[in-house]
Structure formats: C-alpha cells, structure tokens
Design a protein around this motif. Structure first.
Motif, short mmCIF file in Angstrom:
data_model
loop_
_atom_site.label_atom_id
_atom_site.label_comp_id
_atom_site.label_asym_id
_atom_site.label_seq_id
_atom_site.Cartn_x
_atom_site.Cartn_y
_atom_site.Cartn_z
N THR A 191 0.83 -1.22 0.00
CA THR A 191 0.00 0.00 0.00
C THR A 191 0.86 1.27 0.00
OG1 THR A 191 -0.20 -0.40 2.40
CG2 THR A 191 -2.10 -0.94 1.03
N VAL A 360 -9.16 -4.69 11.67
CA VAL A 360 -10.07 -5.43 10.80
C VAL A 360 -9.77 -6.92 10.94
CG1 VAL A 360 -10.75 -5.81 8.39
CG2 VAL A 360 -10.21 -3.49 9.19
N GLU A 362 -10.03 -9.46 8.99
CA GLU A 362 -9.30 -10.08 7.88
C GLU A 362 -7.83 -9.69 7.88
OE1 GLU A 362 -11.34 -10.88 3.90
OE2 GLU A 362 -12.43 -9.14 4.65
N TYR A 363 -7.53 -8.47 8.30
CA TYR A 363 -6.12 -8.05 8.40
C TYR A 363 -5.40 -8.88 9.45
CZ TYR A 363 -1.95 -5.35 9.46
OH TYR A 363 -0.64 -4.98 9.68
N LEU A 402 -6.91 2.41 10.23
CA LEU A 402 -8.05 1.54 9.93
C LEU A 402 -8.36 1.50 8.42
CD1 LEU A 402 -9.80 -0.26 11.69
CD2 LEU A 402 -11.50 1.56 11.78
N LYS A 403 -8.35 2.67 7.76
CA LYS A 403 -8.66 2.72 6.33
C LYS A 403 -7.60 1.98 5.51
CE LYS A 403 -11.44 6.94 6.12
NZ LYS A 403 -11.56 8.30 5.54
N GLU A 404 -6.35 2.07 5.95
CA GLU A 404 -5.29 1.38 5.22
C GLU A 404 -5.40 -0.14 5.41
OE1 GLU A 404 -0.48 1.54 4.37
OE2 GLU A 404 -1.39 2.97 5.76
N GLN A 405 -5.83 -0.56 6.60
CA GLN A 405 -6.06 -1.99 6.82
C GLN A 405 -7.04 -2.54 5.79
OE1 GLN A 405 -7.00 -3.28 10.89
NE2 GLN A 405 -6.05 -1.41 11.65
N LYS A 406 -8.12 -1.80 5.58
CA LYS A 406 -9.14 -2.23 4.62
C LYS A 406 -8.57 -2.28 3.21
CE LYS A 406 -12.93 -0.44 7.46
NZ LYS A 406 -14.02 0.57 7.58
N VAL A 409 -6.39 -5.41 2.98
CA VAL A 409 -7.21 -6.62 2.87
C VAL A 409 -7.73 -6.79 1.44
CG1 VAL A 409 -9.44 -7.62 3.53
CG2 VAL A 409 -7.88 -6.75 5.29
N GLN A 410 -8.20 -5.67 0.85
CA GLN A 410 -8.73 -5.74 -0.52
C GLN A 410 -7.65 -6.19 -1.51
OE1 GLN A 410 -10.20 -2.01 -2.04
NE2 GLN A 410 -11.33 -2.97 -3.69
N ASN A 413 -6.59 -9.93 -0.81
CA ASN A 413 -7.63 -10.87 -1.27
C ASN A 413 -7.61 -11.05 -2.79
OD1 ASN A 413 -8.44 -11.30 1.34
ND2 ASN A 413 -10.26 -10.00 1.23
#
Length: 535
Positions: A191, A360, A362-363, A402-406, A409-410, A413
């Motif tokens: 990221t 998160v 999933e993270y 938190l936003k970077e975790q999402k 994950v995206q 995945n």
C-alpha cells in the motif's frame, strides 16, 4: 495380451506364516496408505496380549487387511528383510512364474484396489482376507513378456515422476508466494502508493489513544474489569520497520473491550463426545474446522441448545477468528463466515478471537497466517506442542490506520484469489499426471474384468438360531448409540435391522465402523461373537 492366460491370484500367492522366534518392536514393518509402499514402523510399546508376529522376507507381497482398499499394499524391500508383522499384515511368497512387481501393478492399475472395499467384511473393523483375494483373476504372460511390460512401466513411471516433482515444486513455490504476499502486506509494501494518495488519514497512534481512553472509561463505569497490563514494547523486539503512520501493538490489545476477545474451548471432558453429541443442533467447532484462510464446515458435530447455554462463554459467531494452538496446525487461522449463525468451541486446542474497533478481522487473520512459523517457534515443546494465552497475547502486530487496513485486505484478497486459481491449475495438472499413469498401466497390463462379490454376512455369520432376538418395530430407524442405550447389548443383525439403514448394510457398517474406531462409542462384547454394546 489376447494370448495371455488368466489364472487365479491364489495360484501365485502362498501365505507365509513363519513365526518370529524373538519378536522385536524395533523390527516391525507397516504398509502405508495410498500405494506409498512398505516401511519400518516407528518403535512403540507392545500392548499386553497374545499377538503373534511373523518374519517377512524381501520380495514378498504384503497388504493391510483393514486398508487394502485404501492402497495399503506393496513389496517388502531388501532393507526390511527379516522384519515382522502380525497376521493383520499378511505376507505372501510369489510363485517363480511371476515377478513380485506384476502382482503390485495388478492392484495399482486403474486404482483397482479402491474397488476391493466391497470385499471387506466383519463387525466394526472390516477386513479383506487372503481367501478373498485368492479368487481374483489375473493375466499371467511368460516371465519374458512380463519383464518387457514391467520395463516399459518403469520408464513411464520415471518420466511421470519427473513431471510430478515439477508440479510439487510449483506447489512449494505457491506456498512461499502466499507467505511473501502476506509479509509484504504487513510491512506496508503493498500500500505504498495508497499512502501517497491518502496523506491525511488519521494515524494508528491516534486510534490507539482513543481506544485506551474508552477502555479506561468502561473500567471506571464498571462495565468491564481492569485487565492485567501487557508488557511494554522494547526496540529490541521490533522485527522490521513500518511506515510512519503505523504503530506496533500487542495482539492482546486489539480485541473487543466489551467481550472476551480471546477464549479457549472448555477444558478436559466438559463435553462428553459419546453422550452430548447429537445429530443436529448447535454446531461445535473443532480443530479440523480450522484451515489457513478458510473455515471448513464439513464433519460438524452438534450439541443441544440446553447444553450450549452452559457454555456461553465459549460461544462463536460470524466474524470471529479461530486460531489453532495445539499440534501440527499451530498458527493456522480462519474467519467464521457470515453464513454461520452461532456455535461453540469444543476444546482448548482452538481459540476464538473477537476483534475490536482498531483492527479489521481479515487483516489480523492475514497476519496470523503469514506468521505461522513464528507461532510454531513460540510453541512449548512436549508430546504435543502448544501455545498458551500469554504467548499469543504478547505477539507484536504492525498496526496500520483503519482505512489502510481495509485497503490492504482488498489488495491481498485479490492477489490470493489469483493464487487460488493457480493452485487449481496445479491440482488439475497433478490429477492429469495420475490419470495418464493409470491409463498406461491399464493399456499395458490389460483388464481382467473381475466381478467383486462379497458373500452375504447376514445369514451364516450373523444369524445364530439359538440367540435371543431383540429386534422389534418400536425401535426401528434409530441411531446406533441410542439403540444400544435403550436395549443394552445387541446382536449385529438386530442392530442393523433396527437402525436407520435396514436396507443398506454397507451404510450400516460404515456408521458402525465410525462409532467403534473414531467416536469410541461402541465396542464388541468380549467373548460373545457378533454382539455389540456401548463402550
């Protein structure tokens, strides 16, 4: 092949019963499943009893009576000459007119051994006896012709093995690729561009401050208990550098403050596998349900709602992370899917983790699966390695905003989905290689078209005119364990007729075998042939 004569296998095999004069646990052999050959058995203590052991010679054909249909057969290699086995692994001298390998490939070609399950017979542990395989037809060309065919098979197998090794190296590479992806993800490498495009995102340090303040307020209001503080993070512990907007924290500080984030299953025998498991009800999650990246929902066990209420602390809901902490699966984690309503943990072998607002799920799950080696290295060594809760809570985690975790994950995945597609291609290649080898074997060795018929076991072997018959229609179509609870010991034939499988004896034996060998719920009555009772 048209000119090859067909003979009974029994004309080529003679069972060897040379009793071992000095049995030794250091000289036992075993036959591996899936046609993986004969090997030395690990040294174990002999159980007390009258088991006899027999000397085996190099070149003999051997098989496992209980597992022939699972590929447990082979030729005794030179290095195991003089080793021993019981009559559950019979050995056979082979007639001079036949090469041992000819017998071996007879069972292997076209996965013929799989079809032999129909011959297995017996109460509980079903076996295939020598007399049954002696009746099989086998082509027998001259030894010269056999040698030509076997040489051709060996050449094809050598080429096929090269292909299989290449496929296995691809599998190994894919495993390393997945680990590399997860490592890059938790180090912020995936990221890097995202952070450039999102420079104003609130850093993780601010999120940690807010959560800490909220926890302190909840403790003050007596809504939660004050937790034992986790060890402070030292510079020496930090394994690698992370972006400025990230923070290091311990795994134990990322859970939900309003619930118990880390929970193990009930200790010891709180759940009685014989008494408490029922056919349907509240799911009970076990170690076999936890696989890296995926929740495995087959082989599920169930308990009653009433029993579940006494184990509410160990409950599991959708979104929870399940984490293996005992045995070979240490460090493997998965997320309980949204389709799951609720259930409970079965043992202390798995832990449930319920995330809080700073991370998160999933993270966190990706982090755990990317550091399986780390968790294994922390495990305490014993007969079965294990992790305790203190060790798990103390593990350091790089925490992005938190936003970077999402975003991580995206991205992960998407990449892992590509890996999954590649894995399916590799599996298909492996399957095709196996099919190719089987096709060659069938073409070179021919097909005898053996008709596999098991003699009925419900008349002479099960039916005893002098016994008391307990069969009655009031208990028809019941669970095997329930039948034995209500009626006490039962003859196998009565149990079959009263069970859920009155018209399918194969299904009955499959369930009976499971209850005897896997669940340890049923056993054969000592000194009363054909009778069964609760274990």
């Amino acid at each position: 092949m048209k000119d090859w004569k067909k003979v009974k296998l029994g004309t080529l095999l003679t069972e060897s019963k040379v009793l071992s004069e000095k049995p030794s646990t250091d000289k036992r052999l075993r036959v591996k499943l899936n046609v993986l050959g004969v090997e030395k058995r690990p040294v174990t203590k002999d159980k007390k009893g009258a088991t006899k052991y027999y000397t085996r010679k190099a070149g003999q054909f051997v098989y496992g009576k209980q597992n022939l249909h699972k590929g447990a057969f082979g030729i005794v290699p030179d290095e195991l000459d003089g080793f021993e086995s019981s009559l559950d692994i019979p050995a056979f001298d082979i007639d001079k007119s036949c090469y041992p390998e000819w017998i071996f490939y007879f069972f292997k070609k076209g996965d013929f051994y799989l079809k032999l399950e129909t011959l297995a017979k017996g109460v509980g542990s079903k076996r295939i006896h020598p007399k049954q395989i002696f009746e099989l037809d086998i082509f027998l060309p001259s030894k010269e012709e056999q040698r030509k065919v076997l040489d051709e098979i060996e050449k094809t197998e050598a080429s096929n093995q090269e292909l299989v090794l290449e496929i296995e190296s691809q599998e190994e590479y894919l495993t390393k690729l997945r680990q590399s992806i997860l490592q890059d993800a938790v180090q912020g490498k995936l990221t890097k561009e995202w952070r450039v495009q999102n420079p104003t995102v609130e850093p993780a340090s601010e999120l940690l401050k807010k959560i800490k303040a909220e926890k302190e307020q909840l403790v003050k209001e007596k809504k939660i208990k004050k937790e034992k503080p986790l060890p402070k993070i030292t510079k020496d512990e930090i394994p690698f550098g992370i972006p400025e907007s990230w923070e290091w924290c311990r795994m134990g500080s990322t859970g939900n403050a309003m619930t118990s984030p880390f929970v193990d299953g009930p200790f010891g025998s709180s759940i009685n596998t014989k008494r408490d498991y029922i056919e349907s009800g509240v799911p009970v999650l076990r170690m076999m349900n936890v696989k890296p990246y995926r929740f495995k929902d087959d082989s599920m066990k169930y308990i009653s709602e009433e029993k579940y209420q006494s184990f509410l602390r160990h409950n599991v809901i959708a979104g929870d992370i399940l984490f293996s902490k005992v045995g070979a699966g240490i460090g493997e984690a998965c997320i309980v899917p949204d389709t799951f309503t609720y259930g409970m943990l079965s043992t202390t072998g798995i832990s449930r983790f319920r995330v809080g607002e700073i991370i998160v799920n999933e993270y966190l799950c990706h982090f755990i699966n990317g550091h399986i080696a780390l968790f294994k290295s922390l495990a305490k060594s014993s007969a079965q390695p294990f992790l305790n809760m203190t060790q798990i809570k103390s593990v350091l985690i790089p925490l992005p905003p938190l936003k970077e975790q999402k975003a991580i994950v995206q991205k992960v995945n998407q990449i892992l989905a590509n890996c999954d597609a590649l894995e399916q291609e590799i599996k298909a290649s492996k399957t095709n290689a196996e099919k190719l080898m089987q096709s060659v074997l069938s073409e070179l060795l021919g097909e005898e078209n053996n008709v596999l018929v098991n003699k009925p076991t419900t008349n002479k072997e099960l039916k005893k005119p002098s016994r008391e018959i307990k069969y009655n229609s009031k208990t028809l179509l019941m669970d095997l364990v329930k039948l034995l609870k209500e009626n006490g010991k039962l003859h196998a034939e009565d149990l079959w007729k009263m069970s859920k499988f009155p018209n399918d004896i194969d299904a009955f034996y499959a369930e009976l075998k499971k209850q005897i060998e896997e669940e340890n719920a049923i056993k054969e009555v000592a000194n009363e042939k054909g009778y069964l009772e609760l274990a």
